[in-house]
Write a protein that holds these residues in place. Sequence first.
Motif, PDB file in Angstrom:
ATOM      1  N   LYS A  35      80.463  29.014 171.071  1.00 36.89           N
ATOM      2  CA  LYS A  35      79.550  29.794 170.582  1.00 36.89           C
ATOM      3  C   LYS A  35      79.174  29.663 169.268  1.00 36.89           C
ATOM      4  CE  LYS A  35      78.560  34.840 170.037  1.00 36.89           C
ATOM      5  NZ  LYS A  35      79.060  35.954 169.873  1.00 36.89           N
ATOM      6  N   PRO A  36      77.852  29.592 168.775  1.00 34.80           N
ATOM      7  CA  PRO A  36      77.466  29.337 167.412  1.00 34.80           C
ATOM      8  C   PRO A  36      78.024  30.141 166.364  1.00 34.80           C
ATOM      9  CG  PRO A  36      75.511  28.678 168.863  1.00 34.80           C
ATOM     10  CD  PRO A  36      76.430  29.611 170.074  1.00 34.80           C
ATOM     11  N   ALA A  37      78.421  29.757 165.506  1.00 38.15           N
ATOM     12  CA  ALA A  37      79.060  30.618 164.405  1.00 38.15           C
ATOM     13  C   ALA A  37      77.885  31.435 163.563  1.00 38.15           C
ATOM     14  CB  ALA A  37      80.091  29.880 163.450  1.00 38.15           C
ATOM     15  N   ALA A  38      78.368  32.289 162.985  1.00 37.25           N
ATOM     16  CA  ALA A  38      77.519  33.202 162.444  1.00 37.25           C
ATOM     17  C   ALA A  38      78.187  34.155 161.436  1.00 37.25           C
ATOM     18  CB  ALA A  38      76.486  34.153 162.874  1.00 37.25           C
ATOM     19  N   LEU A  39      77.649  34.345 160.344  1.00 32.82           N
ATOM     20  CA  LEU A  39      78.431  35.249 159.240  1.00 32.82           C
ATOM     21  C   LEU A  39      77.409  36.091 158.695  1.00 32.82           C
ATOM     22  CD1 LEU A  39      80.905  36.109 157.585  1.00 32.82           C
ATOM     23  CD2 LEU A  39      80.287  33.913 156.269  1.00 32.82           C
ATOM     24  N   THR A  40      77.571  37.262 158.252  1.00 28.46           N
ATOM     25  CA  THR A  40      76.656  37.976 157.430  1.00 28.46           C
ATOM     26  C   THR A  40      77.628  38.881 156.561  1.00 28.46           C
ATOM     27  OG1 THR A  40      75.110  38.313 159.165  1.00 28.46           O
ATOM     28  CG2 THR A  40      74.708  39.747 157.259  1.00 28.46           C
ATOM     29  N   LEU A  41      77.257  38.618 155.149  1.00 28.83           N
ATOM     30  CA  LEU A  41      77.957  39.704 154.268  1.00 28.83           C
ATOM     31  C   LEU A  41      76.766  40.595 153.535  1.00 28.83           C
ATOM     32  CD1 LEU A  41      80.014  37.095 152.359  1.00 28.83           C
ATOM     33  CD2 LEU A  41      80.874  38.482 154.298  1.00 28.83           C
ATOM     34  N   GLU A  42      77.188  41.945 153.707  1.00 33.58           N
ATOM     35  CA  GLU A  42      75.981  42.765 153.211  1.00 33.58           C
ATOM     36  C   GLU A  42      75.954  42.769 151.492  1.00 33.58           C
ATOM     37  OE1 GLU A  42      73.654  43.933 154.923  1.00 33.58           O
ATOM     38  OE2 GLU A  42      74.176  43.281 156.544  1.00 33.58           O
ATOM     39  N   PRO A  43      75.022  42.942 150.824  1.00 36.19           N
ATOM     40  CA  PRO A  43      75.125  43.132 149.266  1.00 36.19           C
ATOM     41  C   PRO A  43      75.656  44.040 148.873  1.00 36.19           C
ATOM     42  CG  PRO A  43      72.886  43.886 150.166  1.00 36.19           C
ATOM     43  CD  PRO A  43      73.699  43.301 151.186  1.00 36.19           C
ATOM     44  N   THR A  44      76.328  43.864 147.603  1.00 35.45           N
ATOM     45  CA  THR A  44      76.729  44.942 146.695  1.00 35.45           C
ATOM     46  C   THR A  44      76.020  45.134 145.497  1.00 35.45           C
ATOM     47  OG1 THR A  44      78.499  43.790 145.718  1.00 35.45           O
ATOM     48  CG2 THR A  44      79.102  44.610 147.738  1.00 35.45           C
ATOM     49  N   ALA A  45      76.324  45.777 144.631  1.00 32.86           N
ATOM     50  CA  ALA A  45      75.908  45.892 143.084  1.00 32.86           C
ATOM     51  C   ALA A  45      75.785  44.509 142.460  1.00 32.86           C
ATOM     52  CB  ALA A  45      76.491  46.954 142.331  1.00 32.86           C
ATOM     53  N   THR A  46      77.031  43.767 142.810  1.00 30.82           N
ATOM     54  CA  THR A  46      77.278  42.309 142.042  1.00 30.82           C
ATOM     55  C   THR A  46      77.132  41.217 142.977  1.00 30.82           C
ATOM     56  OG1 THR A  46      79.800  42.849 142.371  1.00 30.82           O
ATOM     57  CG2 THR A  46      78.597  43.684 140.477  1.00 30.82           C
ATOM     58  N   THR A  47      77.011  41.490 144.177  1.00 27.94           N
ATOM     59  CA  THR A  47      76.999  40.351 145.017  1.00 27.94           C
ATOM     60  C   THR A  47      75.967  40.216 146.110  1.00 27.94           C
ATOM     61  OG1 THR A  47      78.461  41.354 147.003  1.00 27.94           O
ATOM     62  CG2 THR A  47      79.720  40.049 145.146  1.00 27.94           C
ATOM     63  N   PRO A  48      75.081  38.959 146.418  1.00 26.03           N
ATOM     64  CA  PRO A  48      74.109  39.093 147.275  1.00 26.03           C
ATOM     65  C   PRO A  48      74.355  39.341 148.619  1.00 26.03           C
ATOM     66  CG  PRO A  48      74.640  37.019 146.622  1.00 26.03           C
ATOM     67  CD  PRO A  48      75.669  37.660 146.110  1.00 26.03           C
ATOM     68  N   PHE A  49      73.235  39.407 149.441  1.00 29.14           N
ATOM     69  CA  PHE A  49      73.251  39.383 150.925  1.00 29.14           C
ATOM     70  C   PHE A  49      73.557  37.878 151.165  1.00 29.14           C
ATOM     71  CE2 PHE A  49      70.510  38.172 154.758  1.00 29.14           C
ATOM     72  CZ  PHE A  49      71.318  38.744 155.395  1.00 29.14           C
ATOM     73  N   LYS A  51      73.855  35.284 154.592  1.00 26.11           N
ATOM     74  CA  LYS A  51      73.694  34.980 156.028  1.00 26.11           C
ATOM     75  C   LYS A  51      73.897  33.416 156.326  1.00 26.11           C
ATOM     76  CE  LYS A  51      70.834  35.002 160.316  1.00 26.11           C
ATOM     77  NZ  LYS A  51      69.736  35.140 160.518  1.00 26.11           N
ATOM     78  N   TYR A  52      74.916  33.369 157.087  1.00 29.90           N
ATOM     79  CA  TYR A  52      75.079  31.816 157.479  1.00 29.90           C
ATOM     80  C   TYR A  52      75.086  31.596 159.073  1.00 29.90           C
ATOM     81  CZ  TYR A  52      77.907  27.938 159.338  1.00 29.90           C
ATOM     82  OH  TYR A  52      78.258  26.866 160.135  1.00 29.90           O
ATOM     83  N   SER A  53      74.348  30.732 159.633  1.00 33.79           N
ATOM     84  CA  SER A  53      74.190  30.756 160.962  1.00 33.79           C
ATOM     85  C   SER A  53      74.111  28.925 161.528  1.00 33.79           C
ATOM     86  CB  SER A  53      72.576  31.353 161.720  1.00 33.79           C
ATOM     87  OG  SER A  53      72.475  30.790 162.987  1.00 33.79           O
ATOM     88  N   SER A  54      75.209  28.784 162.256  1.00 34.42           N
ATOM     89  CA  SER A  54      75.456  27.355 162.466  1.00 34.42           C
ATOM     90  C   SER A  54      74.464  27.142 163.771  1.00 34.42           C
ATOM     91  CB  SER A  54      76.716  27.238 162.906  1.00 34.42           C
ATOM     92  OG  SER A  54      76.991  27.671 164.233  1.00 34.42           O
ATOM     93  N   ALA A  55      74.144  27.979 164.260  1.00 38.16           N
ATOM     94  CA  ALA A  55      72.986  27.799 165.377  1.00 38.16           C
ATOM     95  C   ALA A  55      71.641  27.395 164.894  1.00 38.16           C
ATOM     96  CB  ALA A  55      72.839  29.100 166.508  1.00 38.16           C
ATOM     97  N   GLU A  56      71.226  28.007 163.892  1.00 41.09           N
ATOM     98  CA  GLU A  56      70.090  27.584 162.932  1.00 41.09           C
ATOM     99  C   GLU A  56      70.189  26.541 162.036  1.00 41.09           C
ATOM    100  OE1 GLU A  56      67.619  31.370 162.199  1.00 41.09           O
ATOM    101  OE2 GLU A  56      69.479  32.335 162.748  1.00 41.09           O
ATOM    102  N   SER A  57      71.544  26.141 161.565  1.00 44.94           N
ATOM    103  CA  SER A  57      71.674  25.241 160.499  1.00 44.94           C
ATOM    104  C   SER A  57      71.058  25.894 159.189  1.00 44.94           C
ATOM    105  CB  SER A  57      71.185  24.012 160.578  1.00 44.94           C
ATOM    106  OG  SER A  57      71.633  23.103 161.753  1.00 44.94           O
ATOM    107  N   LEU A  58      71.391  27.061 159.244  1.00 41.66           N
ATOM    108  CA  LEU A  58      70.935  28.075 157.975  1.00 41.66           C
ATOM    109  C   LEU A  58      71.926  28.815 157.156  1.00 41.66           C
ATOM    110  CD1 LEU A  58      68.113  29.380 156.712  1.00 41.66           C
ATOM    111  CD2 LEU A  58      68.463  31.087 158.563  1.00 41.66           C
ATOM    112  N   LEU A  59      71.520  28.736 156.035  1.00 43.65           N
ATOM    113  CA  LEU A  59      72.322  29.592 154.841  1.00 43.65           C
ATOM    114  C   LEU A  59      71.154  30.309 154.196  1.00 43.65           C
ATOM    115  CD1 LEU A  59      75.129  30.322 153.359  1.00 43.65           C
ATOM    116  CD2 LEU A  59      74.488  28.398 151.755  1.00 43.65           C
ATOM    117  N   VAL A  60      71.388  31.605 154.044  1.00 39.05           N
ATOM    118  CA  VAL A  60      70.477  32.366 153.118  1.00 39.05           C
ATOM    119  C   VAL A  60      71.228  33.313 152.383  1.00 39.05           C
ATOM    120  CG1 VAL A  60      68.822  34.445 153.421  1.00 39.05           C
ATOM    121  CG2 VAL A  60      68.880  32.774 155.287  1.00 39.05           C
ATOM    122  N   ILE A  61      70.835  33.390 151.116  1.00 45.68           N
ATOM    123  CA  ILE A  61      71.419  34.092 150.003  1.00 45.68           C
ATOM    124  C   ILE A  61      70.527  34.809 149.339  1.00 45.68           C
ATOM    125  CG2 ILE A  61      72.897  34.158 147.884  1.00 45.68           C
ATOM    126  CD1 ILE A  61      73.939  31.392 149.025  1.00 45.68           C
TER     127      ILE A  61
END
Length: 161
Positions: A35-49, A51-61
């Motif tokens: 199954k394609p890997a995915a990871l999402t970290l929600e933002p905090t006051a000091t860290t960004p949102f 998202k990583y998706s291997s299915a889309e070959s995508l990293l979003v910060i």
Amino acid sequence: MKSPIKQTSVDFKRNDHMIAHYATNTAHFHALPKKPAALTLEPTATTPFLKYSSAESLLVIKGKSVKPDMHEFYHAPLQRFKAELKNSNQLKVHLCFYDLNTSTAKVLFDLFKYLRMRAAGGTNVEVIWGAEVTNHEMIETGKDFAEIYELKFRFLKDSDF
């Protein structure tokens, strides 16, 4: 001639053995597509949102990246991004920072070195750099990274990101 009931009984036992074999022998699962890997970290006051998706070959910060040691925050997601997409012929990185510190800049230096190496090896690398229209410092930071690492960046307003 064997009776049909006996034959059914033998077939059932053979099938039962095969079921037991597949239930206990997990080697065949390794051949199945993962199954394609995915990871999402929600933002905090000091860290960004993030998202990583291997299915889309995508990293979003997107967001603020100002925690004192951002290496800790980015280490595991970037390792996954590099490891799981090492054979991908396309990488997409979308970045939109409202603010970043020198710790984040160091992480980005390493990321852009990696992307430059992959692009030189023939991988199609897409970098989108987003910034608020009024945040000239972030726009200039993106332009500097694009020039230093000789990567093609596409620049977007934050509202288009």
